[in-house]
Design an enzyme around this catalytic site. Sequence first.
Site, PDB file in Angstrom:
ATOM      1  N   THR A 115      -3.381   1.784 -14.706  1.00 55.86           N
ATOM      2  CA  THR A 115      -3.710   0.359 -14.942  1.00 55.86           C
ATOM      3  C   THR A 115      -4.831  -0.159 -14.043  1.00 55.86           C
ATOM      4  OG1 THR A 115      -1.992  -0.440 -13.426  1.00 55.86           O
ATOM      5  CG2 THR A 115      -1.362  -0.128 -15.739  1.00 55.86           C
ATOM      6  N   TYR A 155      -8.589   3.300 -14.937  1.00 58.06           N
ATOM      7  CA  TYR A 155      -8.423   3.861 -16.281  1.00 58.06           C
ATOM      8  C   TYR A 155      -8.136   2.797 -17.352  1.00 58.06           C
ATOM      9  CZ  TYR A 155      -8.830   8.773 -14.916  1.00 58.06           C
ATOM     10  OH  TYR A 155      -9.302   9.996 -14.489  1.00 58.06           O
ATOM     11  N   ASP A 172       0.869  -1.182   0.000  1.00 59.98           N
ATOM     12  CA  ASP A 172       0.000   0.000   0.000  1.00 59.98           C
ATOM     13  C   ASP A 172       0.904   1.229   0.000  1.00 59.98           C
ATOM     14  OD1 ASP A 172      -1.636   2.125   0.640  1.00 59.98           O
ATOM     15  OD2 ASP A 172      -2.472   1.209   2.446  1.00 59.98           O
ATOM     16  N   ILE A 173       0.773   2.051  -1.018  1.00 59.82           N
ATOM     17  CA  ILE A 173       1.696   3.184  -1.179  1.00 59.82           C
ATOM     18  C   ILE A 173       1.609   4.180  -0.025  1.00 59.82           C
ATOM     19  CG2 ILE A 173       0.214   4.700  -2.572  1.00 59.82           C
ATOM     20  CD1 ILE A 173       2.780   5.112  -4.362  1.00 59.82           C
ATOM     21  N   GLY A 188      -9.351   3.705  -5.672  1.00 71.20           N
ATOM     22  CA  GLY A 188      -7.983   3.235  -5.891  1.00 71.20           C
ATOM     23  C   GLY A 188      -6.946   3.958  -5.044  1.00 71.20           C
ATOM     24  N   VAL A 189      -5.814   4.235  -5.643  1.00 74.67           N
ATOM     25  CA  VAL A 189      -4.719   4.932  -4.955  1.00 74.67           C
ATOM     26  C   VAL A 189      -5.184   6.302  -4.465  1.00 74.67           C
ATOM     27  CG1 VAL A 189      -2.379   5.816  -5.180  1.00 74.67           C
ATOM     28  CG2 VAL A 189      -3.077   3.895  -6.567  1.00 74.67           C
ATOM     29  N   ASP A 190      -5.923   6.991  -5.314  1.00 75.36           N
ATOM     30  CA  ASP A 190      -6.392   8.341  -5.011  1.00 75.36           C
ATOM     31  C   ASP A 190      -7.189   8.358  -3.699  1.00 75.36           C
ATOM     32  OD1 ASP A 190      -6.699  11.000  -5.541  1.00 75.36           O
ATOM     33  OD2 ASP A 190      -7.983  10.776  -7.300  1.00 75.36           O
ATOM     34  N   ASN A 229      -7.145  12.181 -11.215  1.00 76.16           N
ATOM     35  CA  ASN A 229      -7.906  12.525 -12.431  1.00 76.16           C
ATOM     36  C   ASN A 229      -7.704  14.006 -12.729  1.00 76.16           C
ATOM     37  OD1 ASN A 229     -10.013  13.908 -10.792  1.00 76.16           O
ATOM     38  ND2 ASN A 229     -10.425  11.817 -10.120  1.00 76.16           N
TER      39      ASN A 229
HETATM   40  N1  AR6 Z   1      -1.264   1.487  -3.076  1.00 75.88           N
HETATM   41  C1  AR6 Z   1      -0.695   1.120  -4.246  1.00 75.88           C
HETATM   42  N2  AR6 Z   1      -1.411   0.789  -5.335  1.00 75.88           N
HETATM   43  C2  AR6 Z   1      -2.756   0.799  -5.239  1.00 75.88           C
HETATM   44  C3  AR6 Z   1      -3.430   1.165  -4.034  1.00 75.88           C
HETATM   45  C4  AR6 Z   1      -2.629   1.523  -2.925  1.00 75.88           C
HETATM   46  N3  AR6 Z   1      -3.151   1.885  -1.750  1.00 75.88           N
HETATM   47  N4  AR6 Z   1      -4.773   1.083  -4.281  1.00 75.88           N
HETATM   48  C5  AR6 Z   1      -4.931   0.683  -5.555  1.00 75.88           C
HETATM   49  N5  AR6 Z   1      -3.729   0.501  -6.142  1.00 75.88           N
HETATM   50  P1  AR6 Z   1      -6.158   3.348  -9.885  1.00 75.88           P
HETATM   51  P2  AR6 Z   1      -5.846   4.769 -12.469  1.00 75.88           P
HETATM   52  C6  AR6 Z   1      -3.403   0.071  -7.537  1.00 75.88           C
HETATM   53  O1  AR6 Z   1      -7.536   2.939 -10.241  1.00 75.88           O
HETATM   54  O2  AR6 Z   1      -6.032   3.523 -13.242  1.00 75.88           O
HETATM   55  C7  AR6 Z   1      -9.307   6.993  -9.320  1.00 75.88           C
HETATM   56  O3  AR6 Z   1     -10.656   6.934  -8.985  1.00 75.88           O
HETATM   57  C8  AR6 Z   1      -4.500  -0.502  -8.374  1.00 75.88           C
HETATM   58  O4  AR6 Z   1      -4.719  -1.871  -8.037  1.00 75.88           O
HETATM   59  O5  AR6 Z   1      -5.898   3.848  -8.509  1.00 75.88           O
HETATM   60  O6  AR6 Z   1      -4.754   5.721 -12.871  1.00 75.88           O
HETATM   61  C9  AR6 Z   1      -8.821   8.397  -9.645  1.00 75.88           C
HETATM   62  O7  AR6 Z   1      -9.551   9.383  -8.959  1.00 75.88           O
HETATM   63  C10 AR6 Z   1      -3.917  -0.338  -9.773  1.00 75.88           C
HETATM   64  O8  AR6 Z   1      -2.987  -1.371 -10.030  1.00 75.88           O
HETATM   65  O9  AR6 Z   1      -5.597   4.507 -10.885  1.00 75.88           O
HETATM   66  C11 AR6 Z   1      -9.024   8.491 -11.128  1.00 75.88           C
HETATM   67  O10 AR6 Z   1     -10.321   8.925 -11.448  1.00 75.88           O
HETATM   68  C12 AR6 Z   1      -3.139   0.971  -9.681  1.00 75.88           C
HETATM   69  O11 AR6 Z   1      -2.993   1.213  -8.283  1.00 75.88           O
HETATM   70  C13 AR6 Z   1      -8.801   7.082 -11.603  1.00 75.88           C
HETATM   71  O12 AR6 Z   1      -9.100   6.227 -10.500  1.00 75.88           O
HETATM   72  C14 AR6 Z   1      -3.817   2.164 -10.330  1.00 75.88           C
HETATM   73  O13 AR6 Z   1      -5.217   2.077 -10.152  1.00 75.88           O
HETATM   74  C15 AR6 Z   1      -7.367   6.836 -12.014  1.00 75.88           C
HETATM   75  O14 AR6 Z   1      -7.235   5.523 -12.505  1.00 75.88           O
END
Ligand code: AR6
Length: 192
Positions: free
Chosen positions: A125, A128, A17-18, A39-41, A31
């Site tokens: 990934t 998006y 977890d980042i 997700g990460v956000d 976004n």
């Molecule tokens: N730590 C590390 N990686 C993570 C964590 C975490 N805590 N949580 C999820 N991931 P995403 P995107 C992984 O969807 O595709 C958001 O709603 C996840 O499994 O976070 O760039 C934003 O607000 C995946 O492998 O980012 C935007 O609207 C990776 O992080 C949109 O999603 C990226 O997944 C951005 O989408």
Amino acid sequence: MTEIQVGDGMLRLVQGDITQVAADVIVNAANSALAGGGGVDGAIHRAGGPSIMAECRSLGRCPTGGAVVTTAGNLVARVVIHAVAPVWRGGTQDEAKLLASAYGESFRLAKEHGARSIALPSLGTGAYGYPLDQGAPIALRAALDHLGTGEAPTLVTFVLWDNRSLTAYKNAISDLLATNEYDSARTVDSTP
Ligand code: AR6
């Protein structure tokens, strides 16, 4: 953990977890509206507290392929870099260029802020939809190119959430190192 030495710098691939990683800079998968999300956000805003969103609101927007800097609130990091990956639309809408740009801007801003270490997620990934096998080499090339300059940050950690992502990144780094394009890079540790 997988560790690749690149000149005097280091590239690490870890699963986790980042928000729990200690680094000068943490990169968020944001976004364009800087509006928060899942997700990460979601994880970064939850762990960092409301000061991050307050600053996002005052900044307004960030174009796809770009990145902006805010406070890191309660996180260990000094700053958060919000990078905006493209939404995957089949690969015909400049997605590869835009994803590379989101990483490139993140490294540029981290250097500008004097960061010695940076932690990044796999941008694009998740929600998006960027295919992992295509997104991973773009992420890793950006990191290797940055480390090849010898500039700060010299410690780059990709924090991969799930095993599928970690495996894709491990496979992609093996493929890239096998090309001999990055002759200053060598694997120093590869614990399963
Ligand atoms: N730590 C590390 N990686 C993570 C964590 C975490 N805590 N949580 C999820 N991931 P995403 P995107 C992984 O969807 O595709 C958001 O709603 C996840 O499994 O976070 O760039 C934003 O607000 C995946 O492998 O980012 C935007 O609207 C990776 O992080 C949109 O999603 C990226 O997944 C951005 O989408």
